[in-house]
Design a protein around this motif. Structure first.
Motif, mmCIF file in Angstrom:
data_model
loop_
_atom_site.group_PDB
_atom_site.id
_atom_site.type_symbol
_atom_site.label_atom_id
_atom_site.label_comp_id
_atom_site.label_asym_id
_atom_site.label_seq_id
_atom_site.Cartn_x
_atom_site.Cartn_y
_atom_site.Cartn_z
ATOM 1 N N LEU A 87 0.818 -1.216 0.000
ATOM 2 C CA LEU A 87 0.000 0.000 0.000
ATOM 3 C C LEU A 87 0.851 1.265 0.000
ATOM 4 O O LEU A 87 0.456 2.280 -0.585
ATOM 5 C CB LEU A 87 -0.906 -0.011 1.231
ATOM 6 C CG LEU A 87 -1.789 1.217 1.492
ATOM 7 C CD1 LEU A 87 -2.838 1.379 0.385
ATOM 8 C CD2 LEU A 87 -2.463 1.104 2.854
ATOM 9 N N LYS A 88 2.045 1.203 0.593
ATOM 10 C CA LYS A 88 2.818 2.418 0.848
ATOM 11 C C LYS A 88 4.047 2.591 -0.031
ATOM 12 O O LYS A 88 4.720 3.623 0.056
ATOM 13 C CB LYS A 88 3.265 2.429 2.317
ATOM 14 C CG LYS A 88 2.131 2.592 3.309
ATOM 15 C CD LYS A 88 1.561 3.981 3.302
ATOM 16 C CE LYS A 88 2.578 4.963 3.858
ATOM 17 N NZ LYS A 88 2.067 6.343 3.881
ATOM 18 N N THR A 89 4.383 1.604 -0.862
ATOM 19 C CA THR A 89 5.608 1.713 -1.653
ATOM 20 C C THR A 89 5.305 1.615 -3.148
ATOM 21 O O THR A 89 4.171 1.397 -3.556
ATOM 22 C CB THR A 89 6.615 0.620 -1.264
ATOM 23 O OG1 THR A 89 6.016 -0.670 -1.465
ATOM 24 C CG2 THR A 89 7.044 0.759 0.181
ATOM 25 N N GLU A 90 6.358 1.765 -3.934
ATOM 26 C CA GLU A 90 6.244 1.675 -5.390
ATOM 27 C C GLU A 90 7.325 0.725 -5.919
ATOM 28 O O GLU A 90 8.276 0.400 -5.218
ATOM 29 C CB GLU A 90 6.423 3.065 -6.022
ATOM 30 C CG GLU A 90 5.399 4.093 -5.566
ATOM 31 C CD GLU A 90 5.727 5.489 -6.078
ATOM 32 O OE1 GLU A 90 6.902 5.721 -6.462
ATOM 33 O OE2 GLU A 90 4.832 6.347 -6.075
ATOM 34 N N GLY A 91 7.166 0.302 -7.156
ATOM 35 C CA GLY A 91 8.211 -0.453 -7.839
ATOM 36 C C GLY A 91 8.392 -1.862 -7.328
ATOM 37 O O GLY A 91 7.431 -2.570 -6.983
ATOM 38 N N GLY A 92 9.663 -2.278 -7.244
ATOM 39 C CA GLY A 92 9.990 -3.651 -6.902
ATOM 40 C C GLY A 92 9.518 -4.060 -5.520
ATOM 41 O O GLY A 92 9.056 -5.200 -5.325
ATOM 42 N N VAL A 93 9.644 -3.188 -4.535
ATOM 43 C CA VAL A 93 9.203 -3.521 -3.182
ATOM 44 C C VAL A 93 7.704 -3.800 -3.165
ATOM 45 O O VAL A 93 7.237 -4.771 -2.552
ATOM 46 C CB VAL A 93 9.548 -2.383 -2.199
ATOM 47 C CG1 VAL A 93 8.954 -2.669 -0.825
ATOM 48 C CG2 VAL A 93 11.055 -2.200 -2.085
ATOM 49 N N ARG A 94 6.952 -2.970 -3.867
ATOM 50 C CA ARG A 94 5.499 -3.171 -3.921
ATOM 51 C C ARG A 94 5.140 -4.503 -4.563
ATOM 52 O O ARG A 94 4.291 -5.245 -4.045
ATOM 53 C CB ARG A 94 4.859 -2.020 -4.695
ATOM 54 C CG ARG A 94 3.348 -2.124 -4.819
ATOM 55 C CD ARG A 94 2.805 -1.030 -5.713
ATOM 56 N NE ARG A 94 1.358 -1.107 -5.822
ATOM 57 C CZ ARG A 94 0.638 -0.341 -6.646
ATOM 58 N NH1 ARG A 94 1.249 0.560 -7.411
ATOM 59 N NH2 ARG A 94 -0.678 -0.476 -6.692
ATOM 60 N N ASP A 95 5.794 -4.845 -5.643
ATOM 61 C CA ASP A 95 5.506 -6.104 -6.336
ATOM 62 C C ASP A 95 5.842 -7.304 -5.461
ATOM 63 O O ASP A 95 5.065 -8.261 -5.364
ATOM 64 C CB ASP A 95 6.291 -6.170 -7.643
ATOM 65 C CG ASP A 95 5.854 -5.092 -8.634
ATOM 66 O OD1 ASP A 95 4.714 -4.610 -8.504
ATOM 67 O OD2 ASP A 95 6.665 -4.739 -9.511
#
Length: 333
Positions: free
Chosen positions: A182-190
């Motif tokens: 919910l709070k991150t973008e990119g590779g961490v989110r995936d």
């Protein structure tokens, strides 16, 4: 409704707030070495909880203070009997807090790796031990006629309590992964989305086993109802995560943890600490409570100040509601 029942319910609410909010903190901490592939990603993960983790721990302080004031016999027996476990939790929380603050004080991969490990272990230990503690409280522990705990530390390490600890760890991992998605973008989110899917399945199996055991031991209609709703919320969180609806997924895991805690308190009531030695020695909301005058004063204070605390914490979450971006890799040293 008697004030003893009111304060039993309020303490349950405080524990719900603590484990729901601190639960994703613990999850993010445990996942830090797993989902963070490089320093910028790990830094972004810590930034998701940076503005709120210490505020979340206020719920624990208030829960402990409320228990001490409203149910002093419960507090005395619990903290004397569970002394080593609670001391270990305190040390772990201190280590985690120090690690969050100190990991960026010096450059160098080795320095940060050691503090990242401290964050992970400092998040894992409290989640595991709180689950073990609640399992023992619900199941009952050896208490004599003088309201004193007569067991040892090893008495607390029984199958039911250990299952409670592992279940809470799995729920926190899922809750933390959904929060990261919910709070991150990119590779961490995936990666967080994928992790939430697998850990969610494990958490569901463990939660069904633990809550089912709880209901078989101390079940009642209200506890059965909250268990069913918690299970549906976890299923909803799993489906929402699968379709990329992180907000709904986070709400689902929050409801699951919250209702799991409510189930334990409903199964416990009217006891606050059952005795496995003799049911007549059990601590209840009546024989463990403070005087009616003390509870009345506490109720007035709670009515006046609780809304202010909730408004302030809600405002802090609103201010830091945006996603955290991952800094360029070149920042890693």
């Amino acid at each position: 409704m008697e004030l003893t029942t009111v304060w039993f319910a309020l303490i349950a609410v405080l524990w719900v707030g603590y484990l729901v909010l601190e639960g994703f903190d613990f999850g993010v901490g445990m996942l830090l070495p797993i989902l963070g592939r490089n320093e910028p990603e790990r830094r972004a993960m810590i930034r998701t909880i940076g503005p709120v983790w210490d505020g979340n721990e206020v719920w624990l302080i208030v829960a402990g203070g409320a228990t001490f004031a409203a149910f002093p016999e419960w507090y005395a027996t619990l903290f004397s009997g569970f002394y080593l476990a609670l001391f270990a939790i305190l040390v772990a929380l201190i280590v985690r807090g120090v690690a969050i603050e100190y990991r960026n004080k010096r450059p160098g991969i080795a320095w940060r790796t050691r503090w990242d490990l401290a964050i992970a272990l400092g998040s894992l230990a409290p989640a595991l031990l709180w689950g073990v503690a609640f399992g023992n409280i619900v199941q009952g522990v050896p208490i004599d006629a003088n309201k004193e705990y007569t067991g040892t530390f090893l008495t607390l390490l029984n199958p039911y309590a250990l299952l409670g600890g592992v279940t809470l760890v799995a729920l926190c991992l899922t809750h933390g992964a959904v929060f990261l998605a919910l709070k991150t973008e990119g590779g961490v989110r995936d990666r967080a989305n994928r992790w939430a899917a697998w850990s969610g399945l494990l958490a569901a199996v463990l939660a069904v086993a633990f809550l089912g055991w709880t209901l078989a031991m101390r079940g009642n209609p209200a506890a059965i109802a909250t268990t069913v709703i918690a299970a549906l919320a976890l299923v909803g969180a799993f489906l929402a995560n699968r379709f990329g609806r992180e907000g709904w997924a986070f709400l689902g895991t929050a409801v699951t943890i919250g209702l799991a805690v409510v189930t334990l308190f409903l199964a416990l009531f009217p006891d606050v600490m059952p005795s496995s030695t003799d049911p007549a020695y059990s601590l209840t909301v009546d024989n463990a409570s403070s005087t009616a005058y003390t509870l009345a004063i506490m109720t007035v204070v709670a009515i006046l100040f609780t809304p202010l605390v909730l408004l302030y914490q809600g405002w802090s979450y609103w201010i830091f509601r945006k996603r955290v971006s991952t800094p360029p890799v070149s920042l890693e040293t």
